[in-house]
Design a protein around this motif. Sequence first.
Motif, short mmCIF file in Angstrom:
data_model
loop_
_atom_site.label_atom_id
_atom_site.label_comp_id
_atom_site.label_asym_id
_atom_site.label_seq_id
_atom_site.Cartn_x
_atom_site.Cartn_y
_atom_site.Cartn_z
N ASN A 1 12.61 41.89 -1.24
CA ASN A 1 13.37 42.71 -2.20
C ASN A 1 12.11 43.49 -3.09
O ASN A 1 11.30 43.14 -3.75
N SER B 1 20.31 44.08 12.66
CA SER B 1 19.36 43.30 12.27
C SER B 1 18.06 43.95 12.86
O SER B 1 18.32 44.10 14.18
N LYS C 1 13.03 33.75 -5.51
CA LYS C 1 12.72 34.11 -4.28
C LYS C 1 12.69 35.84 -3.99
O LYS C 1 13.61 36.27 -4.26
N ARG D 1 19.63 38.22 8.97
CA ARG D 1 19.60 36.92 8.66
C ARG D 1 18.58 36.19 8.62
O ARG D 1 17.51 36.55 8.75
N ARG E 1 16.81 31.79 8.67
CA ARG E 1 16.73 30.74 9.58
C ARG E 1 18.06 30.08 9.79
O ARG E 1 19.15 30.31 8.80
C1 BT5 Z 1 14.58 33.44 5.25
O1 BT5 Z 1 15.56 32.38 5.81
O2 BT5 Z 1 14.13 33.59 4.19
C2 BT5 Z 1 14.22 34.66 6.31
C3 BT5 Z 1 14.64 36.01 5.90
C4 BT5 Z 1 14.05 37.01 6.80
C5 BT5 Z 1 14.78 38.37 6.82
C6 BT5 Z 1 14.15 39.47 7.58
S1 BT5 Z 1 14.60 40.97 7.12
C7 BT5 Z 1 13.88 41.72 8.66
C8 BT5 Z 1 14.38 40.68 9.64
N1 BT5 Z 1 15.84 41.04 10.29
C9 BT5 Z 1 16.54 39.93 9.81
O3 BT5 Z 1 17.83 40.02 10.45
N2 BT5 Z 1 15.93 38.90 9.25
C10 BT5 Z 1 14.44 39.34 9.14
P1 BT5 Z 1 15.91 31.28 5.08
O4 BT5 Z 1 14.55 30.65 4.59
O5 BT5 Z 1 16.83 30.58 5.79
O6 BT5 Z 1 16.63 31.90 3.57
C11 BT5 Z 1 18.03 32.18 3.49
C12 BT5 Z 1 18.55 31.98 2.54
O7 BT5 Z 1 17.87 33.07 1.39
C13 BT5 Z 1 19.97 32.45 2.09
O8 BT5 Z 1 20.97 31.43 2.52
C14 BT5 Z 1 20.23 32.79 0.79
O9 BT5 Z 1 20.22 31.67 0.00
C15 BT5 Z 1 18.78 33.36 0.42
N3 BT5 Z 1 18.94 34.88 0.56
C16 BT5 Z 1 19.60 35.69 1.18
N4 BT5 Z 1 19.28 37.07 1.08
C17 BT5 Z 1 18.43 37.28 0.15
C18 BT5 Z 1 17.61 38.19 -0.38
N5 BT5 Z 1 17.94 39.65 -0.16
N6 BT5 Z 1 16.56 37.69 -1.44
C19 BT5 Z 1 16.42 36.36 -1.85
N7 BT5 Z 1 17.21 35.33 -1.23
C20 BT5 Z 1 18.03 35.70 -0.26
#
Ligand code: BT5
Length: 324
Positions: free
Chosen positions: A213, A93, A188, A121, A123
């Motif tokens: 994305n 990450s 999203k 990851r 939240r």
């Molecule tokens: C987020 O969490 O939306 C925060 C994501 C942050 C990612 C960045 S990438 C660079 C940095 N390094 C990391 O390890 N993280 C940060 P949250 O609101 O908790 O949403 C997570 C949810 O989004 C998951 O449970 C899925 O349902 C959905 N999800 C996972 N991957 C996705 C994707 N690539 N595109 C759209 N939705 C996704």
Amino acid sequence: QSDTRRKLLELFSEANGDFISGQKISEVLGCSRTAVWKHIEELRKEGFELEAVRRLGYRIVKTPDKVTANEIQLGLKTETFGRYIHFEEEVTSTQKIALRLAYEGAKEGTLVIAEQQTAGRGRMDRKWFSPKGTGIWMSLILRPPIPPQKAPQLTLLTAVAIAQAIQEKANIVPDIKWPNDILINGKKCVGILTELQADPDRIHSVIIGMGINVNQTLDQFPEEIRTIATSLAIEKGERIQRAQLVQEILLRLERLYQQYLQYGFRPIKLLWEGYATSIGKEITARTLNGTIKGIALGITDEGVLMLEDEEKHIHYIHSADIQS
Ligand code: BT5
């Protein structure tokens, strides 16, 4: 990544696709023609196509469409954000690496970026899918002179910067969903993760994680998110150069951040409201203390969500998952 390389990329950015003579390059960089040639060879190895013509010099014909430090810095217009970039092909990450660099004293504006994350990851330790070469997975280190309780405002500020950059580069006006999502047509496309290292009264660093994305096709999304996720390429119908989008995001972020430090959250709030389509609509907020249904009235001057329930009580929500 050396200062010389950075200067060379700056020269090529200014040249805007035109030739620069070897003579001029060696003068500006303060190194020999042989040393210039070595830098050019390094760029070629990374996938840059460079044309070399006698008496005219060198010019960049094509960039490799990666998110390496070299490619992002070719054309970067910021003062500090992204002036130091830590790039890796594959990481668990980028948050983890940024956190380590922050502990080691990395400067504000340091960017960590990778082609692929194996344990990206969201939240509360949710998974963030970060497949190779298709998206932007990056973390920015900030050291804002603000009290720790204001740090969540930086999530909203980041959302505005990314929304502006998407509008500029993809010609799509996205929706911001409080607090940390950007949606296009209800799906999203971007997630933001803000992590804070602080004493009770002082911030050491804030790490802003951004997942965007960009060029995924629908079948490249894992089944569990295929109906809720989208990419810019899917929405726009064409691929987008990731490095250029990163440059635009960094520029917007830097500008908004400077504005924020000078004038506070209010100007950011106004911009944020322009992208937030859920305001005035019914939503459900799942918080750690339970679920509340009501009308989203907007955000306060502090960035806190105001939700009015059926009994006309206003709830002030600092963190939650929102469903519409
Ligand atoms: C987020 O969490 O939306 C925060 C994501 C942050 C990612 C960045 S990438 C660079 C940095 N390094 C990391 O390890 N993280 C940060 P949250 O609101 O908790 O949403 C997570 C949810 O989004 C998951 O449970 C899925 O349902 C959905 N999800 C996972 N991957 C996705 C994707 N690539 N595109 C759209 N939705 C996704």
